[in-house]
Design a protein around this motif. Structure first.
Motif, PDB file in Angstrom:
ATOM      1  N   ASN A   3       0.827  -1.202   0.000  1.00 38.97           N
ATOM      2  CA  ASN A   3       0.000   0.000   0.000  1.00 38.97           C
ATOM      3  C   ASN A   3       0.867   1.260   0.000  1.00 38.97           C
ATOM      4  O   ASN A   3       1.709   1.447   0.886  1.00 38.97           O
ATOM      5  CB  ASN A   3      -0.906   0.003   1.229  1.00 38.97           C
ATOM      6  N   SER A  27      -0.319   4.538   0.110  1.00 35.29           N
ATOM      7  CA  SER A  27      -1.118   5.728   0.417  1.00 35.29           C
ATOM      8  C   SER A  27      -0.366   6.747   1.273  1.00 35.29           C
ATOM      9  O   SER A  27      -0.655   7.940   1.236  1.00 35.29           O
ATOM     10  CB  SER A  27      -2.423   5.327   1.100  1.00 35.29           C
ATOM     11  N   SER A  64      -7.278  -1.066   1.082  1.00 31.96           N
ATOM     12  CA  SER A  64      -7.503   0.355   0.843  1.00 31.96           C
ATOM     13  C   SER A  64      -7.139   0.687  -0.609  1.00 31.96           C
ATOM     14  O   SER A  64      -7.778   0.175  -1.530  1.00 31.96           O
ATOM     15  CB  SER A  64      -6.709   1.192   1.851  1.00 31.96           C
ATOM     16  N   GLN A  65      -6.109   1.509  -0.848  1.00 30.22           N
ATOM     17  CA  GLN A  65      -5.777   1.850  -2.227  1.00 30.22           C
ATOM     18  C   GLN A  65      -5.470   0.602  -3.052  1.00 30.22           C
ATOM     19  O   GLN A  65      -5.935   0.467  -4.188  1.00 30.22           O
ATOM     20  CB  GLN A  65      -4.584   2.807  -2.273  1.00 30.22           C
ATOM     21  N   SER A  98      -8.476  -1.277  -3.998  1.00 26.87           N
ATOM     22  CA  SER A  98      -9.041  -0.759  -5.247  1.00 26.87           C
ATOM     23  C   SER A  98      -8.264  -1.268  -6.452  1.00 26.87           C
ATOM     24  O   SER A  98      -8.840  -1.529  -7.514  1.00 26.87           O
ATOM     25  CB  SER A  98      -9.042   0.773  -5.227  1.00 26.87           C
ATOM     26  N   TYR A 114      -9.681  -4.599  -7.106  1.00 23.04           N
ATOM     27  CA  TYR A 114     -10.985  -4.449  -7.761  1.00 23.04           C
ATOM     28  C   TYR A 114     -10.785  -4.340  -9.279  1.00 23.04           C
ATOM     29  O   TYR A 114     -11.441  -5.031 -10.065  1.00 23.04           O
ATOM     30  CB  TYR A 114     -11.653  -3.168  -7.273  1.00 23.04           C
ATOM     31  N   SER A 153     -12.092  -1.294   0.513  1.00 20.78           N
ATOM     32  CA  SER A 153     -12.214  -0.532  -0.730  1.00 20.78           C
ATOM     33  C   SER A 153     -13.608  -0.756  -1.276  1.00 20.78           C
ATOM     34  O   SER A 153     -14.148  -1.863  -1.171  1.00 20.78           O
ATOM     35  CB  SER A 153     -11.177  -0.992  -1.752  1.00 20.78           C
TER      36      SER A 153
END
Length: 509
Positions: free
Chosen positions: A127, A129, A243-244, A247, A250, A277
């Motif tokens: 991650n 972020s 989280s990021q 995504s 996804y 996410s």
């Protein structure tokens, strides 16, 4: 499903099938490559007193001695060619920029001995972020990985994190590159901001992710899981994103995964764990965000199990991502919302790069406390440890995980119990035998808005709820036993919760 095609259309349908996915080239209409290329690998990269991997287990805020646990940590550099894609609609993937050279790094933690290895590899896009690599999957679930003999692989997954690595150790990470081949004046190279520049390209991550998986499945001698020198002992690859990078997963599942399956005949990953996410990341850094009502958003018909986990910090904002659980063979899906949990937990910092290394890399040290006090100590590991076991059982043996209620919401607001805790969701003794009110959101700098905090009950309230310490321990034990029986809590974690209750001061004053 439509096949992948280049921006300038191929004239032959068979060429379209083999067109440039992850660097795969069609030689002719009758000579179609049907696998994902394995990247070039350098490493393990030497470690010395002067140079160590950023985020190495021995150099985190709470250092870990992996050797004592029978594990080894290795850092590799991988190089190859990756495409930048466009994804205009579900089932359509086009190549925006083909065959972009890259070099990134991969961190591996695995059992030293083959007989200790479970065959499971958790593959995490690290991650970025906070503008540096966070190994949140390892932070959340290393206890389960270690006791089961699982391996963990972390991929530096964004150019901004590469910049941090170079600032941390310019010599060690000199060869890393996510360079954008398009000139800044090129109309396809848009102006960007915050953690992205026109000199690099975020959209290389999809083929990098696929190629790392192809490497881990290969019989190449540089594969860290080729213990006996003949074949990879990595039986099951589970992609993990938070989280990021949740995504990112996804997008990978909905846009890239179908094309990988069409190229090689099966998935590279045996299951996916998508955490906190509520929708896909843009397919490249110039792409618009996928709208809330866009057909590209739901995770459907992946063909392998997908577990989607949301925290109390973000389930309400992401309520539009709720979709039904499914046991259909081609559409195995579960959604869990963890009652009481915070999104940005202290674990990600405890087992993240130590402050001295962050300062050396030119990054701010994230705060462990917010305006309301310390980040929530709610043990997210309970849910994530269970989710790893559920995913493995579902993928290996088609044993479906339990279904859990979602957090109750009425008129856009959560339903709260008498203690101020949410009703519904994936439960734990922390909300069923509470000693605090658990909040998913806080105020303050950095990511405090999703860090969460707790408000401990007063001594008087604790005495009313639990007339004695034994009464409290008994209530926790009953909750643990019920949750283990229902399949919502691992027995080993339940035993830890009971031991914690016995050590507590509730209510001994």
């Amino acid at each position: 499903m439509k096949t992948i095609r280049q921006r300038t259309a191929f004239s032959a349908g068979l060429l379209a099938l083999a067109a440039h996915i992850g660097g795969v080239h069609a030689q002719s209409a009758g000579d179609v490559q049907t696998d994902i290329p394995v990247p070039q690998v350098s490493g393990p990269v030497p470690v010395s007193a002067e140079s160590h991997p950023f985020g190495a287990a021995a150099h985190t805020l709470q250092p870990q001695d992996l050797a004592q646990m029978g594990y080894i940590e290795e850092e590799y550099f991988i190089s190859g060619q990756a495409n930048v894609y466009d994804w205009p609609e579900r089932g359509t993937l086009t190549v925006r920029t083909a065959d972009v050279p890259y070099t990134t790094r991969v961190l591996v933690r695995r059992p030293v001995r083959a007989e200790r290895f479970s065959g499971n590899v958790v593959v995490e896009m690290l991650n970025p972020s906070n503008l540096f690599d966070l190994n949140i999957g390892w932070a959340m679930s290393h206890t389960q990985m270690l006791r089961n003999g699982d391996a963990w692989v972390g991929i530096t997954a964004k150019p901004i994190a590469v910049e941090t690595l170079k600032q941390f150790d310019a010599e060690r990470y000199a060869d890393l590159s996510w360079a954008n081949p398009l000139a800044a004046s090129d109309p396809l190279n848009c102006e960007v901001s915050r953690d992205t520049t026109q000199a690099t390209e975020n959209g290389l991550v999809w083929d990098i992710h696929s190629q790392v998986a192809a490497w881990l499945r290969s019989a190449n001698a540089d594969n860290p899981f080729v213990y006996d020198g003949t074949a990879s002992a990595a039986e099951m690859l589970y992609a993990w994103g938070y989280s990021q990078t949740g995504s990112f997963l996804y997008t990978y599942i909905n846009a890239i995964h179908p094309e990988v399956v069409s190229v090689r005949g099966e998935s590279l990953f045996d299951g996916y764990l998508v955490a906190v996410s509520s929708g896909p990341a843009p397919i490249h850094q110039c792409a618009e965000r996928v709208p809330r009502d866009d057909p590209r958003r739901p995770i459907e018909n992946a063909g392998v199990p997908v577990i989607h986990v949301m925290s109390q910090s973000d389930y309400l904002a992401g309520i539009g991502s709720r979709q039904p659980d499914s046991d259909a063979p081609g559409n195995r899906f579960r959604r869990y919302e963890i009652a009481g949990s915070g999104h940005a937990s202290p674990d990600e910092l405890y087992w993240g790069p130590k402050p001295q290394d962050l300062i050396q890399a030119g990054r701010a040290v994230p705060p462990l406390a917010c305006n309301e006090g310390p980040r929530s100590r709610f043990p997210n590991r309970l849910a994530f440890n269970a989710a790893l076991v559920w995913l493995d059982q579902w993928a290996r043996d088609d044993i479906a995980p339990p279904r859990a209620d979602l957090i109750d919401v009425v008129d856009g607001e959560p339903v709260l119990d008498e203690h101020g805790n949410v009703v519904g969701g994936l439960r734990s003794p922390y909300v069923d035998v509470p000693t605090s009110t658990w909040n998913g959101n806080s105020t303050g700098e950095s990511f405090c808005r999703i860090a969460g905090h707790e408000i401990p009950f007063s001594q008087e309230k604790l005495r009313r709820l639990y007339p004695s310490h034994d009464a409290y321990v008994s209530a926790v034990t009953n909750s643990v036993n019920a949750l283990v029986e229902q399949g919502f809590l691992l027995a080993e974690d339940g035993a830890d919760v009971i031991r914690e209750a016995k050590r507590s001061e509730v209510p001994r004053w």
